[in-house]
Every structure is written in structure tokens, then in C-alpha cells.
Design an enzyme around this catalytic site. Structure first.
Site, mmCIF file in Angstrom:
data_model
loop_
_atom_site.group_PDB
_atom_site.id
_atom_site.type_symbol
_atom_site.label_atom_id
_atom_site.label_comp_id
_atom_site.label_asym_id
_atom_site.label_seq_id
_atom_site.Cartn_x
_atom_site.Cartn_y
_atom_site.Cartn_z
ATOM 1 N N GLU A 61 7.033 4.815 -4.042
ATOM 2 C CA GLU A 61 6.920 5.187 -2.637
ATOM 3 C C GLU A 61 7.885 4.367 -1.788
ATOM 4 O O GLU A 61 7.855 4.430 -0.563
ATOM 5 C CB GLU A 61 5.486 4.994 -2.135
ATOM 6 C CG GLU A 61 4.964 3.572 -2.167
ATOM 7 C CD GLU A 61 3.616 3.436 -1.466
ATOM 8 O OE1 GLU A 61 3.636 3.401 -0.214
ATOM 9 O OE2 GLU A 61 2.593 3.347 -2.150
ATOM 10 N N CYS A 83 0.567 5.101 -3.960
ATOM 11 C CA CYS A 83 0.465 4.354 -5.220
ATOM 12 C C CYS A 83 0.187 5.237 -6.430
ATOM 13 O O CYS A 83 0.057 4.725 -7.546
ATOM 14 C CB CYS A 83 -0.620 3.287 -5.102
ATOM 15 S SG CYS A 83 -0.343 2.126 -3.740
ATOM 16 N N THR A 108 -1.698 -8.573 1.441
ATOM 17 C CA THR A 108 -1.984 -7.615 0.360
ATOM 18 C C THR A 108 -0.704 -6.991 -0.180
ATOM 19 O O THR A 108 -0.754 -5.964 -0.855
ATOM 20 C CB THR A 108 -2.948 -6.508 0.835
ATOM 21 O OG1 THR A 108 -2.321 -5.752 1.886
ATOM 22 C CG2 THR A 108 -4.249 -7.091 1.343
ATOM 23 N N SER A 161 -9.143 3.600 4.554
ATOM 24 C CA SER A 161 -8.501 3.503 3.251
ATOM 25 C C SER A 161 -9.503 3.087 2.173
ATOM 26 O O SER A 161 -9.505 3.632 1.063
ATOM 27 C CB SER A 161 -7.337 2.509 3.306
ATOM 28 O OG SER A 161 -6.597 2.546 2.108
ATOM 29 N N HIS A 185 -6.500 0.712 -9.993
ATOM 30 C CA HIS A 185 -5.471 0.393 -9.010
ATOM 31 C C HIS A 185 -5.994 -0.753 -8.157
ATOM 32 O O HIS A 185 -7.133 -0.726 -7.688
ATOM 33 C CB HIS A 185 -5.167 1.599 -8.129
ATOM 34 C CG HIS A 185 -4.326 1.255 -6.935
ATOM 35 N ND1 HIS A 185 -3.079 0.688 -7.055
ATOM 36 C CD2 HIS A 185 -4.576 1.363 -5.599
ATOM 37 C CE1 HIS A 185 -2.593 0.483 -5.848
ATOM 38 N NE2 HIS A 185 -3.470 0.885 -4.947
ATOM 39 N N LYS A 236 -10.562 -8.279 -5.007
ATOM 40 C CA LYS A 236 -11.972 -8.144 -4.641
ATOM 41 C C LYS A 236 -12.402 -6.676 -4.629
ATOM 42 O O LYS A 236 -13.536 -6.357 -5.012
ATOM 43 C CB LYS A 236 -12.226 -8.787 -3.273
ATOM 44 C CG LYS A 236 -13.697 -8.832 -2.879
ATOM 45 C CD LYS A 236 -14.530 -9.728 -3.824
ATOM 46 C CE LYS A 236 -14.255 -11.185 -3.581
ATOM 47 N NZ LYS A 236 -15.162 -12.057 -4.361
ATOM 48 N N LYS A 269 -15.570 -4.783 -6.671
ATOM 49 C CA LYS A 269 -16.514 -3.883 -5.998
ATOM 50 C C LYS A 269 -16.492 -2.485 -6.625
ATOM 51 O O LYS A 269 -17.513 -1.799 -6.674
ATOM 52 C CB LYS A 269 -16.171 -3.793 -4.503
ATOM 53 C CG LYS A 269 -16.400 -5.091 -3.734
ATOM 54 C CD LYS A 269 -15.979 -4.945 -2.280
ATOM 55 C CE LYS A 269 -16.210 -6.244 -1.514
ATOM 56 N NZ LYS A 269 -15.793 -6.141 -0.084
ATOM 57 N N ASN A 325 -0.171 -6.734 -4.882
ATOM 58 C CA ASN A 325 -0.201 -5.280 -5.062
ATOM 59 C C ASN A 325 1.214 -4.752 -5.235
ATOM 60 O O ASN A 325 2.042 -4.860 -4.325
ATOM 61 C CB ASN A 325 -0.876 -4.627 -3.853
ATOM 62 C CG ASN A 325 -0.981 -3.127 -3.973
ATOM 63 O OD1 ASN A 325 -0.741 -2.548 -5.020
ATOM 64 N ND2 ASN A 325 -1.351 -2.470 -2.884
ATOM 65 N N SER A 367 -2.932 6.595 -1.587
ATOM 66 C CA SER A 367 -3.413 7.011 -0.271
ATOM 67 C C SER A 367 -2.853 8.362 0.127
ATOM 68 O O SER A 367 -1.834 8.826 -0.360
ATOM 69 C CB SER A 367 -3.038 5.961 0.775
ATOM 70 O OG SER A 367 -3.764 4.771 0.568
#
Length: 526
Positions: free
Chosen positions: A102, A136, A178, A228, A271, A276, A280, A351, A385
Site C-alpha cells: 500500500e 494491509c 504503531t 478501525s 495481522h 496488544k 485481544k 507494524n 482496512s
């Protein structure tokens, strides 16, 4: 059957072409990340935020970044040449090359066409594929295209090569920590140690403005952080449900009676926008297992003590702290076993966008022995996204013997930690200066980059100049100044066995020893 070594692509016997290639998947992998990073704890202090906001709240330790000497073309040139050299592959053994990214520096010319300059000496121009873009997810779409090509009537018996690469940068603010940068190259073909489970992909695609890049002169995205996260988690729920239904239907056709759950995966990789969120996400899959189970046992693990959440609606739980906390606790042991190892590159480099999930896959392979990996199923969740997502699975071969293809793949990635440790730590102020320089110059014509070349890893391609017509020119840093680590990698190339082309025997390039810095290529006239 025996295929003549002189058989050319496209002239295979009809009986051979009609045979479905077996165990199509990833044969070899290569990972590239920048030679410099900023420490996230130091960045917290520099940004004036609370201690632990980046390191604990996001789960990030270090963030790799590029100077103005590197762009998406140079990242991909580096990772492709490194994969080809380390595996002693000839460029004419590749029949498809696909790039997922991207990071757009040209609205017409693809990164793939720039990479074709590496193929010039071989004379191979018969190479299908092009760039694929959707945040991504582009790397996964490129990988699927490659796998589909090998399994199709279009396949001519050669390898496919997939490259996922990006430079993830953000404007000053809460999203900047990030970021990251890097590239992953994957060699795709039959008889692979990492074979795709055929027919087992759960995909979800939907329109949303959660993260997008509408400003054509800026590298920075527009981000709705909360939306997001909601899109990511909702896509995970939908993809997991579709995958579960497909696998259970497969079992039903085979006459098997069993209940699907996370126990089906030896490892689960995601991904990773930040670590964190991955933790989750695994907890969320356990929530899905719990809610889809007709009669979960809340007296024993993994659902012990979760009865209070039996009637929750999954679409109401994206930001429910009680649900999140309970299922993160319930899945803690699973996280340690199935997912934590996958976060090595994400935690240490940040990332990488399209290569992110494949950096996670490489991290799993790098930290386990072939014997530990053999026969395992790896679940892979890819998200981009906008949004596009797929959850699919890979089966690892049972053959973990010394010298096996799995053994060679694992060995080739065993230096990841050492390479991460060999990077240079840069003060946050210098990092901020680099971001400012990129912001001001990344789109300029008649530009000569300012970043030092000698701080790049040996063998790294870099931008030498951009001319008045925006044509970009590159050179490769010499391998002569190899560190002991890099010298070891070169030695491994000289003793490695050639990987033959899947169907026909291909001529081989000699193992690389030293590459002069004088070699230069461009993305325009040359």
C-alpha cells in the site's frame, strides 16, 4: 512421470498439466527490516506521554524505520535478491511475481516492474503477476493469486514469488508509535513444507472508512482508531465463523463427528497493527468458541467461570472491558502456546502493513524446531482496512528430518533474533528528524537522498537519486563489509543445495559471494 530437463514452460504433456499439484504453499521465506530502530520507552518520554503507553498499552518495544535512502522499491529489491541468493535460485525458475503493497510512489508504474530488473541477466521476461493493493491485505491477495496460479491450468511448472512490503509512517500523534517498515518474500510451489489447506478460507469484505490514504502527496493515512479496531474485530468474527462452517462441512462429508475450536490450530497468527490487539484477538476467538458451543462446560478450562457471558451478543462486545478482561484471562495459556512467539518481529520492529502477518509466521518458524512444527496446522488471519479480511490455514509437512525442505526453511529463518539485535538504536529526536525529512522530500523530483549508506545492512538496495522526470535510481550496498553474522549467511549460501524448479530442471546462478556496490538499477530508463 519423468519430465525432460529441456521441457520448456507451456509445453508440458497434457497428462501432467491435468494433475493437480500436491501440497501447494510456501517453500522458502525471506524477511527484511531496516537497520535502525527507535526504542518505544524512549519515544514515550520524548512524546511526553505516560510511562507504558506504548510499551504496555500497545505492547511494542522497538520500531524500525527507514531514512530517505529507502523506499518501497528498494525494500522489495533487497528482500527478493536476498531470497534468490540464499536459496541458490535462478531467476528463470520464476514464472510469476506478485507484489502486495500500500506504499504507492507511482500511480501507474508497479513495484513488480522495477523488480524485473533483477531478472534481466537471466533473460527471463515471461513472468506473470502485478501489484495488488488494499491496505494491509495486499500481501495476502498476492499470495492467494500465486497459489491459485500454481493450482490452475495456467501454471507452466515454475515457481511463483510473492513479495509483501511497506513503509508504515504516521503524522505526529498517538498513531505514530504503531509504525514500522519491512518486506517479506515467499517462494510458492508444490510439495511445500507449508501447504495451504484447500477450500478452507473464511473471507469478509465490507466498505468502511476506518483507515485510508486520500492525500496523494502524503505518506500519512487518515485513521479512525476506534472504528478501525471495530472493523478488525468484526472481520475476525465473520472470517472465523465462515472458516468454522467450511471445516465442519468438510468433516461432515468425510463422516467425521467433531466440534471445531481453537484446539484445531497448533499456532494462530494475526495481522499485527500492535501486539496488544493480537492478544485481544486470540481472546476474541475463544469468545466465539464459547458462544457457538451448544453446551459449554463452565466448570473446567478453557470456559471456566465464564457463565455470566453466555447470553452476550457478539456485536455488542467490541469495547466491552468485562468481556475482554475475562476472555484474555481465560485464553492466557493458549496465547503463550499458540501466538506469543509470532510477535517477535512485531514487538521489535513494529507494524509492517502487508508483510505484518507474514513476519508473524516467520517468527513462529524461527523460534521452533522442525520437530516441534511438523504436522501442525497454523491459523492465519489477515486484515486490511477499508476493509478486507481472510482467515485461512496452513498445514506443516510431517517431514522434519535433517536436510528436509522444512529443515531448510526453519534454518534460513533462525537468524531473525540476531539480525534484530544487530540493528542500531537511534534517539527519538533523530527519528523525528527522519520523519520530517521524509515528509518534505518523498515526492520530490531532482532529489538526492541525504541518509548515510554505510549504516544500511550489507547487501541492501538503496535510492541514489530521483531525476527531473521522477525516475528513481538504485544501487546495492557492497557485501564486502559483511559483519560476522552476514558472513555466516553468505557461507550458508555457498554450501546450500539448489532448490530445483517444481517441474523442469532450471539452470542455476552460482552462489553469491560479494556484490559490488557499483551495480545500479532504476525504475525508469536505464
Amino acid at each position: 512421470m519423468i519430465v525432460s530437463p529441456f521441457t520448456m514452460p507451456g509445453s508440458l504433456p497434457a497428462s501432467y498439466v491435468a494433475t493437480w499439484p500436491k501440497d501447494v504453499g510456501i517453500i522458502a521465506m525471506e524477511v527484511y527490516f531496516p537497520s535502525q530502530y527507535v526504542d518505544q520507552a524512549e519515544l514515550e518520554e520524548f512524546d511526553g506521554v505516560g510511562i507504558g503507553k506504548y510499551t504496555i498499552g500497545l505492547g511494542q518495544a522497538r520500531m524500525g524505520f527507514c531514512s530517505d535512502r529507502e523506499d518501497i522499491n528498494s525494500l522489495c529489491l533487497t528482500v527478493v535478491q536476498r531470497l534468490m541468493e540464499r536459496n541458490c535460485l535462478s531467476y528463470d525458475s520464476v514464472g510469476r511475481l506478485e507484489v502486495g503493497t500500500e506504499t504507492i510512489i507511482d500511480k501507474s508504474k508497479s513495484v513488480k516492474t522495477v523488480l524485473m530488473q533483477l531478472f534481466e541477466e537471466s533473460g527471463n521476461t515471461d513472468v506473470e503477476g502485478i501489484d495488488t493493493t488494499n491496505a494491509c491485505y495486499g500481501g495476502t491477495a498476492a499470495l492467494f493469486n500465486a497459489v491459485n496460479w500454481v493450482e490452475s491450468s495456467s501454471w507452466d511448472g515454475r515457481y511463483a514469488l510473492v513479495v509483501a512490503g511497506d513503509i508504515a509512517v504516521y503524522a505526529t500523534g498517538s498513531a505514530r508509535p504503531t509504525g514500522g517498515a519491512g518486506a517479506v518474500a515467499m517462494l510458492v510451489g508444490p510439495n511445500a513444507p507449508l501447504a495451504f489447506d484447500r477450500g478452507l478460507r473464511g473471507t469478509h469484505m465490507q466498505h468502511a472508512y476506518d483507515f485510508y490514504k486520500p492525500d496523494m502527496v502524503s505518506e500519512y493515512p487518515v485513521v479512525d482508531g476506534k472504528l478501525s479496531i471495530q472493523c478488525y474485530l468484526s472481520a475476525l468474527d465473520r472470517c472465523y465463523s465462515v472458516y468454522r462452517n467450511k471445516l465442519q462441512a468438510q468433516w461432515q462429508r468425510e463422516g467425521l463427528e467433531r466440534r471445531f475450536g481453537l484446539h484445531e490450530f497448533g499456532y494462530m497468527v494475526f495481522h499485527s497493527p500492535y501486539c496488544k490487539l493480537v492478544q485481544k484477538s486470540l481472546a476474541r476467538l475463544l469468545l466465539n468458541d464459547f458462544l457457538s458451543h451448544p453446551n459449554p462446560n463452565t466448570e473446567s478450562s478453557p470456559f471456566s467461570g465464564l457463565e455470566a457471558f453466555r447470553d452476550v451478543k457478539i456485536e455488542d462486545t467490541y469495547f466491552d472491558r468485562d468481556v475482554e478482561k475475562a476472555f484474555m484471562k481465560a485464553s492466557a495459556e493458549m496465547f503463550e502456546q499458540k501466538t506469543k512467539a509470532s510477535l517477535l518481529i512485531s514487538n521489535q520492529n513494529g507494524n509492517m502493513y502487508t508483510p505484518s502477518v507474514y513476519g508473524c509466521l516467520a517468527s513462529v518458524l524461527a523460534q521452533h524446531t522442525p520437530q516441534q512444527l511438523a504436522g501442525q496446522r497454523i491459523g492465519v488471519f489477515s486484515y486490511g482496512s477499508g476493509f478486507a479480511a481472510t482467515l485461512y490455514s496452513i498445514r506443516i509437512t510431517q517431514d522434519a528430518t535433517p536436510g528436509s525442505v522444512l529443515d531448510k526453511l526453519v534454518s534460513s529463518l533462525s537468524d531473525l533474533q540476531a539480525r534484530l539485535d544487530s540493528r542500531k538504536k537511534v534517539p527519538p529526536a533523530i527519528f523525528a528528524d527522519n520523519m520530517k525529512l521524509r515528509e518534505e522530500t518523498h515526492h520530490l523530483a531532482s532529489y538526492i537522498p541525504q541518509g548515510p549508506v554505510d549504516e544500511l545492512f550489507p547487501g541492501t538496495w538503496y535510492l541514489t537519486r530521483v531525476d527531473e522526470k521522477h525516475r528513481r535510481y538504485y544501487a546495492r550496498r557492497s557485501m564486502d563489509e559483511d559483519s560476522q553474522l552476514e558472513a555466516g549467511l553468505v557461507d550458508s549460501v555457498t554450501t546450500a543445495e539448489h532448490i530445483p524448479s517444481p517441474v523442469k530442471k532450471m539452470p542455476r546462478i552460482p552462489a553469491a559471494t560479494a556484490t559490488p556496490e557499483a551495480v545500479a538499477i532504476s525504475n525508469g530508463d536505464h
